[in-house]
Motif scaffolding. Structure first.
Motif, PDB file in Angstrom:
ATOM      1  N   PHE A 151       0.876  -1.003  -0.271  1.00 29.33           N
ATOM      2  CA  PHE A 151       0.051  -0.216   0.252  1.00 29.33           C
ATOM      3  C   PHE A 151       0.371   0.659   0.665  1.00 29.33           C
ATOM      4  CE2 PHE A 151      -2.226   3.649   0.994  1.00 29.33           C
ATOM      5  CZ  PHE A 151      -3.570   2.754   0.835  1.00 29.33           C
ATOM      6  N   ARG A 152       0.743   1.718  -1.054  1.00 28.77           N
ATOM      7  CA  ARG A 152       0.789   3.584  -1.115  1.00 28.77           C
ATOM      8  C   ARG A 152       0.559   4.848  -1.367  1.00 28.77           C
ATOM      9  NH1 ARG A 152       7.163   2.416  -4.560  1.00 28.77           N
ATOM     10  NH2 ARG A 152       7.959   0.667  -2.924  1.00 28.77           N
ATOM     11  N   ASP A 153       0.224   5.349  -0.398  1.00 25.48           N
ATOM     12  CA  ASP A 153      -0.582   6.557  -0.542  1.00 25.48           C
ATOM     13  C   ASP A 153      -0.326   7.306  -1.755  1.00 25.48           C
ATOM     14  OD1 ASP A 153      -3.171   7.631  -0.562  1.00 25.48           O
ATOM     15  OD2 ASP A 153      -2.941   7.702   1.795  1.00 25.48           O
ATOM     16  N   VAL A 157      -0.044  -5.281  -6.098  1.00 24.79           N
ATOM     17  CA  VAL A 157       1.242  -7.037  -6.180  1.00 24.79           C
ATOM     18  C   VAL A 157       2.002  -6.220  -6.351  1.00 24.79           C
ATOM     19  CG1 VAL A 157       1.240  -8.932  -6.037  1.00 24.79           C
ATOM     20  CG2 VAL A 157      -1.339  -8.223  -5.638  1.00 24.79           C
ATOM     21  N   MET A 158       3.364  -6.385  -5.600  1.00 20.78           N
ATOM     22  CA  MET A 158       4.817  -6.407  -5.860  1.00 20.78           C
ATOM     23  C   MET A 158       5.779  -7.061  -5.315  1.00 20.78           C
ATOM     24  SD  MET A 158       7.552  -4.174  -4.178  1.00 20.78           S
ATOM     25  CE  MET A 158       6.731  -2.262  -4.244  1.00 20.78           C
ATOM     26  N   LYS A 159       6.633  -7.756  -5.976  1.00 18.26           N
ATOM     27  CA  LYS A 159       7.662  -8.714  -5.563  1.00 18.26           C
ATOM     28  C   LYS A 159       8.668  -7.687  -5.609  1.00 18.26           C
ATOM     29  CE  LYS A 159      11.203  -9.923  -7.680  1.00 18.26           C
ATOM     30  NZ  LYS A 159      12.386  -8.918  -7.044  1.00 18.26           N
ATOM     31  N   ILE A 190       7.157   2.529 -19.904  1.00 17.27           N
ATOM     32  CA  ILE A 190       6.535   1.612 -18.286  1.00 17.27           C
ATOM     33  C   ILE A 190       7.122   1.949 -17.452  1.00 17.27           C
ATOM     34  CG2 ILE A 190       4.490   1.037 -16.750  1.00 17.27           C
ATOM     35  CD1 ILE A 190       3.080   0.710 -19.780  1.00 17.27           C
ATOM     36  N   GLU A 191       7.522   1.561 -15.526  1.00 12.83           N
ATOM     37  CA  GLU A 191       8.650   0.836 -15.443  1.00 12.83           C
ATOM     38  C   GLU A 191       7.875  -0.501 -14.406  1.00 12.83           C
ATOM     39  OE1 GLU A 191       9.764   3.151 -11.899  1.00 12.83           O
ATOM     40  OE2 GLU A 191      10.583   0.890 -10.996  1.00 12.83           O
ATOM     41  N   VAL A 192       8.325  -1.378 -14.979  1.00  9.00           N
ATOM     42  CA  VAL A 192       8.171  -2.757 -14.515  1.00  9.00           C
ATOM     43  C   VAL A 192       8.550  -3.233 -13.309  1.00  9.00           C
ATOM     44  CG1 VAL A 192       6.055  -3.106 -16.540  1.00  9.00           C
ATOM     45  CG2 VAL A 192       8.426  -4.184 -16.474  1.00  9.00           C
ATOM     46  N   GLY A 193      10.152  -2.801 -13.658  1.00  9.92           N
ATOM     47  CA  GLY A 193      11.012  -3.169 -12.745  1.00  9.92           C
ATOM     48  C   GLY A 193      11.966  -2.420 -11.858  1.00  9.92           C
ATOM     49  N   HIS A 194      12.807  -2.732 -11.093  1.00  4.91           N
ATOM     50  CA  HIS A 194      13.787  -2.197 -10.271  1.00  4.91           C
ATOM     51  C   HIS A 194      14.828  -2.740  -9.640  1.00  4.91           C
ATOM     52  CE1 HIS A 194      14.628   2.105  -8.809  1.00  4.91           C
ATOM     53  NE2 HIS A 194      15.410   1.747  -9.498  1.00  4.91           N
ATOM     54  N   VAL A 195      16.446  -2.704  -9.819  1.00  3.95           N
ATOM     55  CA  VAL A 195      17.776  -4.045  -9.149  1.00  3.95           C
ATOM     56  C   VAL A 195      18.120  -2.687  -9.353  1.00  3.95           C
ATOM     57  CG1 VAL A 195      16.912  -5.692 -10.449  1.00  3.95           C
ATOM     58  CG2 VAL A 195      18.785  -4.044 -11.331  1.00  3.95           C
ATOM     59  N   ILE A 211       9.749  -6.139  -8.391  1.00  2.00           N
ATOM     60  CA  ILE A 211       8.647  -6.000  -9.667  1.00  2.00           C
ATOM     61  C   ILE A 211       7.122  -5.810  -9.377  1.00  2.00           C
ATOM     62  CG2 ILE A 211       7.633  -7.521 -11.507  1.00  2.00           C
ATOM     63  CD1 ILE A 211      10.753  -8.800 -11.328  1.00  2.00           C
ATOM     64  N   GLY A 212       6.463  -4.657 -10.386  1.00  2.00           N
ATOM     65  CA  GLY A 212       5.083  -4.106  -9.841  1.00  2.00           C
ATOM     66  C   GLY A 212       3.989  -5.570 -10.759  1.00  2.00           C
ATOM     67  N   VAL A 213       3.867  -6.728 -10.047  1.00  2.00           N
ATOM     68  CA  VAL A 213       3.026  -8.056 -10.352  1.00  2.00           C
ATOM     69  C   VAL A 213       2.189  -7.343 -11.421  1.00  2.00           C
ATOM     70  CG1 VAL A 213       1.887  -9.977 -10.254  1.00  2.00           C
ATOM     71  CG2 VAL A 213       3.865  -9.342  -9.514  1.00  2.00           C
TER      72      VAL A 213
END
Ligand code: ATP
Ligand code: MG
Length: 593
Positions: free
Chosen positions: A139-141, A156-158, A416-421, A453-455
């Motif tokens: 959850f992020r407001d 949902v995030m991994k 679109i940013e879907v993942g981040h390392v 990763i944003g599922v």
């Protein structure tokens, strides 16, 4: 699965508040329903896709040596106070009290919880390295939840976190995760780029964003490719290095001051003096850690605050207000580098920072530091003399620029940013006193990495990239079903055959959405196109009399429809599905570096 039993309420009208395609289509095709701003129920079709994305992630992370666990979504405030983020995180962090009055948060991310866990349970270098991940609701407001589930408040995030004895080992894992991510997004059937990203306040470290290429993306990226079209470098435009131009123009006329009454903007000055905007120097005034800085570039470019901040090693960069500029003896709209006001008791001197694209040019125009006046015929080296340490790459990269890394020409795209390392270093372990005993018997803070990763966002991004006027065109590996089996009538003969085909396909592990509804074929085709399963198998009607069924990929036109003898239908459909799935796996193997 019978369509007649599926909870997939389709809408005829496009919902008014849905501005991006994925949001519109997910509402129209019955994938999601909004409960509150940025908070959605994922209906069965969406759930099937999310499960597939999550399973691809699981398979690849397990294969890369990470271990799955699940941490609590509700976290005590004390941990956030330890890390310092209770103060820093701001309003995106949802805080609440339990019945005893204790402060808690709903996890927007889990660095604190995982660091506390490893601090308590892992004591020795012998237990390292360790990479732990979970797939969980966050959850992020968000200030502006929008674009449906693409920027939700609940999503949902991994999230994975790795722990290491030293930097070198953490960088090794970073590379390992980078490869795993490349495989994950390839296996999802997506076109994407791994781009160098800003490390923000953590600073000085490594970070890559995985960006799904789509025109609707919020992020602007540039990249270079080799002769085979394979990306050689990619970065967020804010970060992408622009190579220094090599100009060596000889001045033709002496520099002079001219009147430019009320002409302040680049366009106004350029039009008034009859020169191209690229010949007018753009001056932007900043407050850099409390000191005024004049940053300059050519008029057709933009000063980039991220680069400026880095170059100056600054903590804080913001635009200088007009009143502040005037107080420093500057004339907003007419500032220039030639005769900057000297330091006085009331203000420090104005520091100059010039983009290296200006170097070597002549015939330039710039503000004269006097109201309604500009310098013309300004020449590099003669009038404009800039110390080496005031010259740097300061502008936002764009298509056509040369890359500062490999000198190739940049192409631009949106993503679109879907993942981040992210290489974290010891930020959290130091703050939270999380240490292990090293081989030297001394206590050391863990060196950490984190990987998200944003599922749910990945699924939305897949739609942004893969759709047409009729609906979604899922990449096969993450489609809710492989096949839409459309019965063109509900007569016994058609239904019997359809059921037989459904059973045979499912026996081969192929997932079938069997449209058994008593609806006209046109309605069924429309709904199934909207839902977007990759293969369509139509049974019944005229073709049944001919002893054939109709097979078509969602991505193909009506003209490409195959008429397949009934006894070959299962084989043909299975081969199509397996071919599509194999393509994505092959892409993952090919992409592996
Ligand atoms: P953004 O810049 O889009 O806000 P972020 O930098 O805050 O993203 P991270 O903290 O790196 O994102 O989170 C990891 C991943 O979680 C992101 O790459 C993204 O895929 C996903 N994500 C982040 N915020 C959201 C959101 N509000 N809705 C859906 N997915 C999100
Ligand atoms: Mg964010």
């Amino acid at each position: 699965m019978r369509y007649s039993k599926l909870l997939a309420p389709t809408l005829k009208e496009t919902p008014a508040d849905a501005v991006v395609v994925s949001h519109r289509l997910m509402l129209r095709a019955g994938y999601v329903r909004k409960l509150s701003a940025g908070i959605y129920t994922y209906l069965p079709l969406a759930q099937r896709t999310f499960t597939k994305v999550a399973n691809i992630i699981r398979e690849e992370l397990n294969r890369a040596g990470a271990q799955e666990l699940t941490m609590p979504a509700v976290q005590p405030a004390e941990l956030w106070q330890e890390s310092g983020r209770w103060e820093q995180y701001g309003a995106e962090l949802l805080r609440f009290k339990d019945r005893k009055g204790n402060d808690f948060v709903i996890g927007p991310t889990h660095e604190e919880v995982i660091t506390a866990l490893v601090r308590d349970e892992v004591k020795s270098y012998k237990q390292l390295p360790l990479n732990l991940y979970q797939i969980q609701t966050k959850f992020r407001d968000e200030v502006r939840p929008r674009f449906g589930i693409m920027r939700g408040r609940e999503f949902v995030m991994k999230d994975a976190y790795s722990f290491h004895v030293d930097d070198a080992d953490a960088h090794k894992e970073y590379d390992n995760m980078f490869r795993a991510y490349t495989r994950i997004f390839s296996r999802c059937g997506l076109r994407f780029r791994a781009v160098e990203a800003d490390t923000g306040s953590i600073g000085g470290n490594r970070s890559h964003e995985f960006q799904v290429l789509a025109d609707s993306g919020e992020d602007a990226i540039v990249f270079t490719v080799d002769a085979a079209g394979k990306p050689t470098y990619a970065a967020n435009v804010e970060l992408a290095p622009v190579a220094a131009a090599e100009h060596n123009e000889k001045p033709e006329l002496p520099c002079s001051v001219v009147d430019t009454p009320k002409k302040k903007t680049i366009e106004e000055v350029a039009a008034f003096l009859g020169v191209p905007p690229a010949r007018v120097l753009k001056g932007v005034l900043f407050d850099v850690d409390g000191k005024p800085v004049l940053a300059m570039c050519l008029g057709d470019r933009d000063i980039n605050e991220v680069k400026l901040k880095k170059v100056l090693g600054a903590k804080d960069v913001r635009l200088l207000l007009d009143e502040e500029a005037k107080a420093a003896g500057l004339k907003p709209g007419f500032v220039g580098p030639l005769n900057l006001p000297a330091a006085q008791a009331s203000h420090p001197s104005v520091m100059l920072a010039v983009d290296h694209g200006v170097k070597g040019l002549a015939g330039l125009v710039c503000g004269a530091n006097a109201w309604d006046k500009h310098h013309v015929q300004v020449a590099w080296g003669r009038d404009l003399i800039v110390a080496d340490d005031c010259l740097a790459d300061l502008t936002t990269a764009k298509a056509g620029d040369r890359c500062g890394k490999n000198s190739d020409v940049y192409q631009a795209a949106r993503g679109i940013e879907v993942g981040h390392v992210f290489f974290l270093g010891t930020k959290y372990s130091t703050a939270m006193k999380a240490t292990f005993q090293g081989e030297d018997k001394a206590e050391h803070p863990y060196v950490m990495g984190c990987y998200g990763i944003g599922v749910t966002r990945t699924a939305a991004a897949a739609i942004e990239q893969n759709h047409d006027d009729d609906g979604i065109r899922w990449p096969a590996p993450i489609a809710p079903f492989h096949v839409s089996l459309v019965a063109l009538g509900v007569d016994k003969e058609t239904m019997d055959l359809a059921e037989k085909l459904e059973g045979a396909l499912e026996g081969l592990g192929i997932e079938v959405l069997f449209d058994d509804r008593d609806e006209r074929p046109g309605v069924k085709f429309k709904d199934n196109d909207l839902i977007g399963n990759p293969v369509r198998l139509a049974v019944g009607g005229k073709s049944l009399k001919e002893g054939v069924v109709e097979v078509k990929l969602r991505s193909e036109t009506k003209e490409q429809l195959r008429k397949v003898p009934i006894n070959e239908a299962v084989h043909v459909v299975a081969a199509l599905v397996n071919g599509l799935l194999a393509d994505a796996r092959k892409a993952a193997d090919d992409a592996a570096v």
